[in-house]
Design a protein around this motif. Structure first.
Motif, short mmCIF file in Angstrom:
data_model
loop_
_atom_site.label_atom_id
_atom_site.label_comp_id
_atom_site.label_asym_id
_atom_site.label_seq_id
_atom_site.Cartn_x
_atom_site.Cartn_y
_atom_site.Cartn_z
N GLU A 198 0.81 -1.22 0.00
CA GLU A 198 0.00 0.00 0.00
C GLU A 198 0.85 1.27 0.00
O GLU A 198 0.33 2.36 -0.27
CB GLU A 198 -0.94 0.00 1.22
CG GLU A 198 -1.99 -1.10 1.17
CD GLU A 198 -2.86 -1.11 2.40
OE1 GLU A 198 -2.72 -0.17 3.23
OE2 GLU A 198 -3.66 -2.04 2.56
N GLY A 209 -3.95 -3.22 8.09
CA GLY A 209 -3.92 -1.86 7.57
C GLY A 209 -3.36 -0.87 8.57
O GLY A 209 -2.63 0.06 8.20
N ARG A 240 0.43 -1.26 8.65
CA ARG A 240 1.07 -0.63 7.49
C ARG A 240 1.11 0.89 7.64
O ARG A 240 2.09 1.54 7.28
CB ARG A 240 0.32 -1.02 6.21
CG ARG A 240 0.51 -2.46 5.79
CD ARG A 240 -0.12 -2.70 4.42
NE ARG A 240 0.07 -4.07 3.99
CZ ARG A 240 -0.80 -5.05 4.16
NH1 ARG A 240 -1.95 -4.81 4.78
NH2 ARG A 240 -0.54 -6.27 3.74
N CYS A 242 -4.36 -2.73 -4.99
CA CYS A 242 -4.57 -1.30 -4.75
C CYS A 242 -5.14 -0.53 -5.93
O CYS A 242 -5.33 0.68 -5.83
CB CYS A 242 -3.25 -0.65 -4.31
SG CYS A 242 -2.48 -1.43 -2.88
#
Length: 324
Positions: free
Chosen positions: A118, A165, A168, A266
């Protein structure tokens, strides 16, 4: 997730391989496909390799947050004296070890390139940080570093919904803020235990990895990469294999897979468009390549949202050799 250390002379037929540079190569082993290969813990919970006193390399990224201890840390022939708190960034392929360390305390974060899907620019930031790996932390910087590391540790241990998430995002903040810090001031050169014959292949491997980490070069062959770097194919093969424990062809395939995963996870690009972007004119051949390398199809990977089975418990990254 677990880890292995490949000692020099290990036979690849037994499930591992070692580079010709005579140094152990430590790698994370994760289920495939898996885009969350990440662990965080103390030096004790991560395992004995986290404080290894002999020169070795990793196939993954390592960030060390040092909060206590004396001695020194040697990274690519540069010796850094421990005066905690510190942040240390070690890129894949860099040679490092701890020397004369006592009372080492802090936190260790390990992850592979796939964890950065990401935030692809973090790959270049991490490799830039690897060139000045030892960062001293004045009080203000030490406060935010401690807070970010603590939050990452909490997210990883609890494994609540969406923790991947959050991890990250926290890692991205840590990397970006660390890149703003000034270069280390207390550096003693001539860490003679790592010979320059080892450092030269490592430098070439670093240049090669940086080259194939850009989307524009993913369609290049190993020969084209060697020409761009101004060396022969045979020298590039020897240098990269010595430093990384893998061939340039293997690393190039890995870079293509990483970019394909990022685009699948993504973006809304079609498989055909993604195939073209990572250097494949034939989408069917790209699908076969992707499945061979990852164990799943591009479509299944996308439908799985990128994160396909992950054990969020802190892993013990074991070392079967003499440092255990």
């Amino acid at each position: 997730m677990r880890g292995t250390t490949v000692m020099p002379g290990t036979n690849k037929r037994n499930g591992s391989e070692a580079g010709s540079g005579g140094l152990p190569i430590h790698r994370l082993e994760v289920p495939m496909p898996n885009t969350l290969p990440f662990a965080i813990g103390t030096f004790d919970t991560i395992g004995p390799m986290s404080r290894a006193s002999f020169p070795h390399r990793h196939t993954f990224h390592e960030i060390v947050y040092v909060t206590g201890g004396t001695g020194s840390h040697v990274v690519d022939m540069n010796r850094f004296t421990l005066r905690p708190p510190h942040l240390c960034f070690i890129a894949p392929g860099q040679v490092h070890y701890w020397d004369g360390v006592r009372g080492l305390e802090g936190c260790v974060i390990v992850f592979t390139d796939d964890f950065l899907l990401e935030h692809p620019t973090d790959r270049s930031l991490l490799r830039r940080l690897g060139r000045r790996p030892w960062l001293e932390l004045p009080d203000r910087e030490a406060a935010w570093a401690a807070r970010l590391v603590s939050e990452m540790d909490h997210e990883y241990r609890t494994g609540a919904e969406g923790f991947g998430g959050v991890l990250r995002a926290l890692l991205h903040i840590l990397v970006v803020r660390a890149a703003r810090l000034p270069a280390p001031g207390r550096l003693l050169r001539k860490a003679a235990q790592v010979p320059r014959s080892v450092a030269r292949p490592a430098s070439m491997a670093t240049r090669f990895v940086a080259l194939v980490s850009t989307p524009q070069t993913l369609s290049w062959s190993v020969r084209e990469c060697a020409g761009h770097l101004g060396v022969s194919v045979s020298y590039l093969n020897e240098a990269v294999k010595s430093a990384m424990g893998r061939t340039p062809g293997e690393l190039l395939r890995e870079a293509r897979v990483h970019e394909a995963k990022r685009l699948l996870a993504c973006t809304e690009l079609t498989v055909r468009q993604i195939a073209d972007r990572v250097g494949f004119n034939d989408p069917a051949y790209f699908c076969r390549f992707f499945r061979r390398e990852t164990g799943t199809t591009p479509g299944d990977f996308r439908r799985g949202g990128g994160d396909i089975h992950h054990d969020h418990r802190i892993a013990s990254i074991a070392h079967p050799g003499p440092a255990a």
